[in-house]
Design an enzyme around this catalytic site. Structure first.
Site, PDB file in Angstrom:
ATOM      1  N   VAL A   1       0.839  -1.203   0.000  1.00  0.00           N
ATOM      2  CA  VAL A   1       0.000   0.000   0.000  1.00  0.00           C
ATOM      3  C   VAL A   1       0.872   1.249   0.000  1.00  0.00           C
ATOM      4  CG1 VAL A   1      -1.692   1.325   1.316  1.00  0.00           C
ATOM      5  CG2 VAL A   1      -1.951  -1.154   1.097  1.00  0.00           C
TER       6      VAL A   1
ATOM      7  N   GLN B   1       2.554   1.965  -3.292  1.00  0.00           N
ATOM      8  CA  GLN B   1       1.652   2.554  -4.267  1.00  0.00           C
ATOM      9  C   GLN B   1       1.310   3.997  -3.924  1.00  0.00           C
ATOM     10  OE1 GLN B   1       0.736   1.918  -7.138  1.00  0.00           O
ATOM     11  NE2 GLN B   1      -0.997   3.292  -7.466  1.00  0.00           N
ATOM     12  N   GLU B   2       1.170   4.291  -2.642  1.00  0.00           N
ATOM     13  CA  GLU B   2       0.781   5.640  -2.225  1.00  0.00           C
ATOM     14  C   GLU B   2       1.872   6.666  -2.507  1.00  0.00           C
ATOM     15  OE1 GLU B   2      -1.907   6.989  -1.235  1.00  0.00           O
ATOM     16  OE2 GLU B   2      -3.205   5.279  -0.863  1.00  0.00           O
ATOM     17  N   SER B   3       3.106   6.364  -2.138  1.00  0.00           N
ATOM     18  CA  SER B   3       4.149   7.394  -2.196  1.00  0.00           C
ATOM     19  C   SER B   3       5.479   6.914  -2.738  1.00  0.00           C
ATOM     20  CB  SER B   3       4.383   7.944  -0.785  1.00  0.00           C
ATOM     21  OG  SER B   3       4.893   6.921   0.068  1.00  0.00           O
TER      22      SER B   3
ATOM     23  N   TYR C   1      -5.749   1.495  -8.701  1.00  0.00           N
ATOM     24  CA  TYR C   1      -5.081   1.478  -7.394  1.00  0.00           C
ATOM     25  C   TYR C   1      -5.123   0.080  -6.783  1.00  0.00           C
ATOM     26  CZ  TYR C   1      -4.577   2.830  -2.394  1.00  0.00           C
ATOM     27  OH  TYR C   1      -4.205   2.950  -1.082  1.00  0.00           O
TER      28      TYR C   1
END
Length: 795
Positions: free
Chosen positions: A666, A669-671, A777
């Site tokens: 997660v 993927q986020e940052s 996502y």
């Protein structure tokens, strides 16, 4: 060299985020990442860390955003050590921690104590810069000027382009604007300078502040000619107008404001100029005035201006923009009336397709008139069948029918898109969406036909895998297990490592979606993996460079971008450092050896995003696609998919009952593990928490003390908040990670609505998600989670 780790590649990646090269040291021999054992709980008392190690632990705490821990560790070093260099490092670090925590007076005292007592310490230049920034924040601009000047005297030629600009800013704040000008000019002339227009504007402003209006105007005009950006030009016209007014030339001022008014209506500074024009009764065109008002968010004046325009010279554009203004004011019925006037009365106007799309959206999104909206979209497609917008209109018509629960009509429209516009990129998606709504209707045979049509139109292996997976789903629904398995085998083979191939494999195995990784282990012989990667590079790229390849070498070590980037990183100016080092990495796209050498310095710094991109850049140069990269040297994938920030991520995952590798997926993927990242939606930090959500979580947790939005850039805060929120969504949806991720990215309300459409089928749930970003996502996290499990799960 088999050692266990609990961070990327090892303890390097727990502590490397705090790692900084010795200030002023030439980075000619960056060491290869070294594995260190992960901490194992034990009843045996741990030995007291040596002061140098405490300093490193404190720097690691700083990188994680734990200011209190960092300060405590630095203070212990100061109290316990008798080594001047180590104590000096701790004094400097304590000032850094206090500055980051915005305890400015204490930070100023700490830096001053360090500079007075350790004037020969290698951190002195850094302390001068950070104390200068502290002085500025405290309003002591003269003192800031003195510190910047001292830095340049001691360490010129490193980040001069930045320091000269900061010095110029401090001089202006100290009411010494003419002294600032030569420093801005020096910054412009410094190698690597990119923001020349911005510096030119600062020079002009300095002249204005000094009352030298003619020189200011000359500089503003010079920058205007050099600029092509409309926002910059509008800003320069506004500034030039102020300079002209100061010289008593009102006509000249009006001319500049009118130039922006006529040519740059979307720039906010144009609106500021318009206010002055209107206030001085300078005649302006009402349509253009309405346009400027609209773009500035002044919707009521915009409506009034368009009213006057439509009373004298009606046009499709005037109706269109008045309608959009009404919508912003919360009057969709008035919007619909204006858009109908624009579309019915001006069918040949260039703005007609745009107005039709806006009309349809107003009908379904604001007035719940789904059937009318579908007809509007179809009218647009029929009215412009050869235009690029026709396929878009048909797709939107199908989606609107689906939103209105008219699934039969939605399928028919999407199939029309696939048949009439087979060469359009939307065609395979249209056939696929038709299959999904037929599946939802229980028309599995019709769904299979649509999915097969999607397969025939597929332009990518991912689209082929998607079609095969859903052909299998329709066959399974009709109790044709053998046919379903045959289709899923085709899906599994179509796009290895892609989402739909992975889902097909799990369906064949009977494995649940997002199956836990079980026990994962970061033990590896990293040294052997590195040697294998380097042997592969020598063979693949015919590299003749000097060993060891993980060292920068003299050419890269002396590159000004690297030198500036390292200096800025040491100063805690992370975004500026990233820009410099990213520019260097990009310049090495055709140089795999240079990229490899740089990659290790990026890892050592803790600039993980750039290291990950560098690793993939090497594999791209070898012509590898996604699947091939996973068959390449595993060392590159350790870097691309490392457990960065594991010391804070994995405990939080355990606290909330989340799989540690899932949480790493997660965050990646986020940052991409960049703690100072900010999104277009204003989400911040490692887990991209938006400010409103952050404030709510801080209230729930009662932590951290005196919470502010800027705390979201602190990894310990972002990870705790993000994991808390993700865990709450997992609980809300009773363990459904598809729905939890959809809520995290697209909002809980939307996820609830999608869950109602597909309560028991994760595959169908994904396909009813109407936000493309959220849909992708979930897919990417699923793919990345499988890669993490392949690298680290032991069973």
């Amino acid at each position: 060299m088999q050692r266990a780790v609990l961070g990327v590649l090892a303890g390097l990646l727990f502590a490397a985020s705090a790692c900084s090269l010795p200030f002023g040291a030439a980075p000619t021999a960056t060491p290869v990442p070294t594995l260190t054992p992960s901490p194992i709980p034990s009843s045996t008392p741990s030995p007291t860390p040596a002061p140098a190690l405490r300093n490193e632990a404190a720097r690691s705490a700083l990188a994680n955003g734990d200011w209190d821990l960092a300060e405590r560790e630095f203070e212990r070093v100061i109290a316990e050590s008798d080594d001047r260099t180590i104590i000096g490092e701790a004094l400097f670090g304590r000032g850094d921690a206090l500055l980051r925590d915005e305890r400015l007076a204490e930070a100023e005292r700490a830096f001053s104590e360090f500079l007075s007592s350790y004037s020969d310490h290698p951190r002195v230049p850094s302390a001068l810069i950070l104390r200068a920034q502290t002085h500025s924040l405290l309003g002591n601009h003269g003192a800031a000027v003195a510190d910047y000047q001292s830095y340049l005297a001691q360490r010129s030629g490193v980040i001069d382009l930045y320091v000269h600009e900061w010095l110029g800013d401090a001089l202006r704040q100290a009411f010494r604007p003419l002294e600032a000008v030569p420093h801005y000019e020096s910054a412009i002339l410094s190698p690597g300078r990119a923001n020349v227009p911005g510096l030119g504007i600062k020079i002009g402003r300095a002249y204005m502040e000094a009352g030298e209006h003619a020189q200011a105007l000359e500089k503003f005009d010079q920058v205007y000619v050099q600029s092509t950006d409309s926002v910059t030009r509008a800003a320069l016209n506004l500034l030039a107008g102020e300079a002209l007014e100061a010289q008593g030339d009102l006509d000249g001022m009006y001319a500049r404001y009118l130039d922006s008014f006529e040519n740059y209506p979307a720039a906010f500074d144009t609106y500021i100029g318009l206010i002055r024009l209107v206030g001085d009764a300078v005649p302006v065109d009402d349509y253009q005035r309405g346009l400027v008002d609209y773009y500035a968010g002044a919707y009521e004046p915009a409506v009034a201006a368009f009213d006057r325009t439509l009373a004298t010279t009606p046009s499709a554009a005037a109706y269109y923009y008045r309608g959009l203004s009404h919508l912003e004011l919360g009057s969709p019925a008035l919007t619909l009336g204006d858009l109908e006037s624009a579309t019915l009365n001006y069918p040949s106007d260039p703005i007609w397709p745009e107005a039709m799309m806006a009309k349809a959206r107003t009908e379904w999104a604001w007035l719940d008139r789904y059937t009318s909206a579908v007809e509007t979209y179809l009218e647009l497609a029929d009215g412009r069948p050869q235009s690029a917008v026709a396929a878009d209109a048909l797709f939107a018509a199908g989606r609107t029918a689906e939103r209105g629960n008219d699934l039969v009509r939605a399928a028919d429209i999407w199939l029309r898109l696939a048949e009439e516009y087979a060469a359009n990129p939307l065609a395979p998606q249209g056939a696929f969406e038709a299959g999904i709504v037929r599946y939802r209707l229980g028309d599995y045979a019709g769904g299979e036909l649509a999915f097969r049509q999607s397969l025939e139109l597929a332009a990518t292996t991912a689209q082929s895998a998607r079609a095969y997976l859903w052909i299998g789903k329709t066959l399974q629904a009709r109790e044709d297990s053998e046919g379903a398995h045959t289709a899923w085998e085709a899906a599994r083979n179509a796009d290895p490592t892609g989402y739909y191939s992975l889902r097909a494999e799990h369906l064949l195995e009977g494995a649940p979606a997002f199956e836990d990784s079980g026990v994962f282990d970061f033990s590896t012989d990293l040294e052997a993996e590195r040697r294998a990667a380097e042997e592969w590079m020598i063979t693949t790229f015919a590299i003749l460079g000097e060993d060891p390849f993980y060292e920068l070498g003299p050419v890269l070590a002396s590159d000004p971008r690297l030198v500036r980037g390292l200096e800025l990183w040491n100063l805690g100016m992370l975004e500026e450092a990233r820009r410099e080092l990213s520019a260097l990495r990009s310049s090495l796209s055709a140089n795999p050896e240079g990229t490899y050498r740089l990659m290790h310095t990026l890892l050592k710094l803790g600039l993980y995003r750039e290291a990950i991109i560098a690793s993939r850049q090497i594999l791209d140069h070898a012509g590898m696609d996604d699947a091939a990269t996973l068959q390449g040297p595993v060392y590159f994938n350790r870097i691309r998919f490392g457990p960065y920030f594991g010391d804070i991520l994995l405990p939080e995952a355990a606290r909330h009952g989340l799989d540690g590798l899932f949480l790493l997926s997660v965050v990646r993927q986020e940052s991409l593990f960049e703690g100072f990242a900010t999104s277009v939606a204003a989400a911040r930090g490692l887990m991209q928490v938006i400010p409103s959500t952050g404030a709510s979580i801080a209230d729930q947790l009662g932590w951290p003390p005196d919470y502010e939005t800027r705390d979201l850039y602190r990894p310990i805060v972002s990870v705790r908040f993000g994991t808390h929120y993700l865990g709450a969504q997992r609980d809300r949806f009773e363990g459904d990670l598809f729905a939890a991720l959809a809520a995290y990215n697209g909002g809980p309300g939307n996820s609830i609505a999608w869950k109602e459409l597909a309560p028991d089928d994760p595959d169908l749930f994904l396909e009813v998600i109407r936000f493309a970003e959220t849909h992708r996502y979930i897919q990417v996290i699923y793919e990345v989670f499988e890669i993490y499990k392949g690298l680290y799960a032991s069973g």
